[in-house]
Design a protein around this motif. Structure first.
Motif, mmCIF file in Angstrom:
data_model
loop_
_atom_site.group_PDB
_atom_site.id
_atom_site.type_symbol
_atom_site.label_atom_id
_atom_site.label_comp_id
_atom_site.label_asym_id
_atom_site.label_seq_id
_atom_site.Cartn_x
_atom_site.Cartn_y
_atom_site.Cartn_z
ATOM 1 N N LEU A 295 99.122 3.870 8.831
ATOM 2 C CA LEU A 295 99.707 2.600 8.395
ATOM 3 C C LEU A 295 98.962 2.046 7.191
ATOM 4 O O LEU A 295 99.573 1.446 6.296
ATOM 5 C CB LEU A 295 99.680 1.578 9.531
ATOM 6 N N THR A 296 97.664 2.244 7.154
ATOM 7 C CA THR A 296 96.877 1.753 6.020
ATOM 8 C C THR A 296 97.274 2.471 4.734
ATOM 9 O O THR A 296 97.400 1.845 3.660
ATOM 10 C CB THR A 296 95.379 1.960 6.303
ATOM 11 N N ILE B 117 100.001 -3.356 11.815
ATOM 12 C CA ILE B 117 98.621 -2.868 11.734
ATOM 13 C C ILE B 117 97.723 -3.668 12.678
ATOM 14 O O ILE B 117 96.916 -3.116 13.435
ATOM 15 C CB ILE B 117 98.094 -2.946 10.286
ATOM 16 N N LYS C 65 106.973 3.204 14.088
ATOM 17 C CA LYS C 65 105.761 2.547 14.571
ATOM 18 C C LYS C 65 106.069 1.573 15.706
ATOM 19 O O LYS C 65 105.197 1.290 16.536
ATOM 20 C CB LYS C 65 105.035 1.826 13.426
ATOM 21 N N VAL D 200 95.237 3.354 12.999
ATOM 22 C CA VAL D 200 95.979 2.659 11.928
ATOM 23 C C VAL D 200 95.765 3.338 10.578
ATOM 24 O O VAL D 200 96.132 2.757 9.549
ATOM 25 C CB VAL D 200 95.557 1.182 11.846
ATOM 26 N N GLU E 284 95.891 -2.160 16.041
ATOM 27 C CA GLU E 284 94.441 -2.289 16.166
ATOM 28 C C GLU E 284 94.068 -2.988 17.463
ATOM 29 O O GLU E 284 93.123 -2.606 18.159
ATOM 30 C CB GLU E 284 93.875 -3.065 14.972
#
Length: 302
Positions: A68-69, A55, A107, A65, A59
């Motif tokens: 991913l969050t 993450i 990712k 993101v 960023e």
């Protein structure tokens, strides 16, 4: 009794051995489950750490993101549920771990693509910076050149104006042999250096306009300024006096007459009828045409 005791002993020995074996198997199973639980918890924690780092990396690279969050929130929920669960369900979480690991691999590809794009952007930015530097230098050179051209234009304009002024001056009229005569009430004309005030009713100016090939043969306005002993212009609005320009500044004139210039040494006469008596003293007479002084003289009143 001996036989019964022997049989009982054998039976108890068999039961003891069987129970011990079962206990050993159960202990081994408990240890295995404990290891599975510890491994599962450690793996979930490790995935959480790796997810945090990805993450942060995405960023930094300017990527999105949000996905991913959401996965991070789901992972934290799974970790909490796993720690509170009273049932040993490692199989269920092992399947989740595989999904998380697959997601992290995907990712990794996103991060690799973002790094490549950032490298291209950095290279492009360096190229643009170099180009901007080149344009800045070129602009500075052009500004300097423009300043040089502006200076040249100013110099040329000044030189051109000077030349134009010289040409205009050369083309201007000239008054030669200027004389100031007086005329009394009976019309008698006198030509002296000094005149009595009571015998001066009018001033008569005579002069010639020499030939000048540069001067246009057209009507020329000739202005007369008679300056009294204090330097003031003798002017009478009732006789047609007014203002004209000398070097761009307004000034009064005593008399004005339009003369058709013929470029043949023509003789000109101008008459000024004075409404008031002249005061004693020395008077200066100036002639102007087209903004230039073309002649002058003086006379004295007693």
């Amino acid at each position: 009794m001996v036989v019964v005791l022997g049989l009982a002993t054998a039976m108890f020995g068999y039961l003891f051995t069987t129970q011990k074996s079962e206990l050993t198997q159960q202990e081994s199973l408990v240890v295995q489950k404990a290891r599975e639980l510890a491994t599962t918890k450690t793996t979930l924690d490790s995935i959480s750490t790796v997810l945090d780092s990805k993450i942060a990396e995405i960023e930094r690279l300017g990527g999105d993101v949000s996905e991913l969050t959401k996965v991070k929130e789901q992972l934290e929920a799974d970790k909490l549920a796993f720690s509170r669960s009273k049932k040993v369900e490692t199989g269920k979480y092992l399947a989740k771990i595989k999904e998380y690991e697959k997601f992290l691999v995907e990712k990794d590809e996103v991060i690799a693509q973002l790094r490549l794009e950032n490298e291209h952007l950095v290279a492009s930015n360096d190229s643009l910076s170099t180009h901007v530097g080149s344009l800045t230098s070129e602009r500075e050179r052009l500004v300097q050149r423009q300043a040089e051209l502006s200076d040249s234009v100013v110099t040329f304009t000044a030189a051109n104006k000077e030349l134009s002024d010289k040409v205009s001056l050369a083309a201007s009229l000239k008054a030669a042999n200027l004389k100031v005569l007086t005329v009394n009430s009976r019309g008698k004309v006198k030509d002296k250096e000094e005149y009595k005030a009571k015998k001066v009713d009018k001033l008569k100016l005579t002069f010639t306009l020499p030939e000048n090939a540069l001067t246009a043969q057209e009507s020329k306005d000739i202005y007369v300024r008679v300056l009294d002993p204090q330097g003031a212009v003798v002017a009478d609005d009732a006789t047609g006096s007014g203002e004209f320009e000398i070097n761009g500044s307004p000034s009064k004139f005593t008399a004005r007459e339009s003369v058709a210039y013929q470029n043949n040494n023509q003789k000109v006469e101008m008459l000024y009828d004075n409404a008031a008596q002249f005061r004693p003293g020395k008077y200066n007479v100036e002639l102007y045409a087209e903004g230039y002084k073309i002649g002058g003289t003086n006379f004295t009143i007693k």
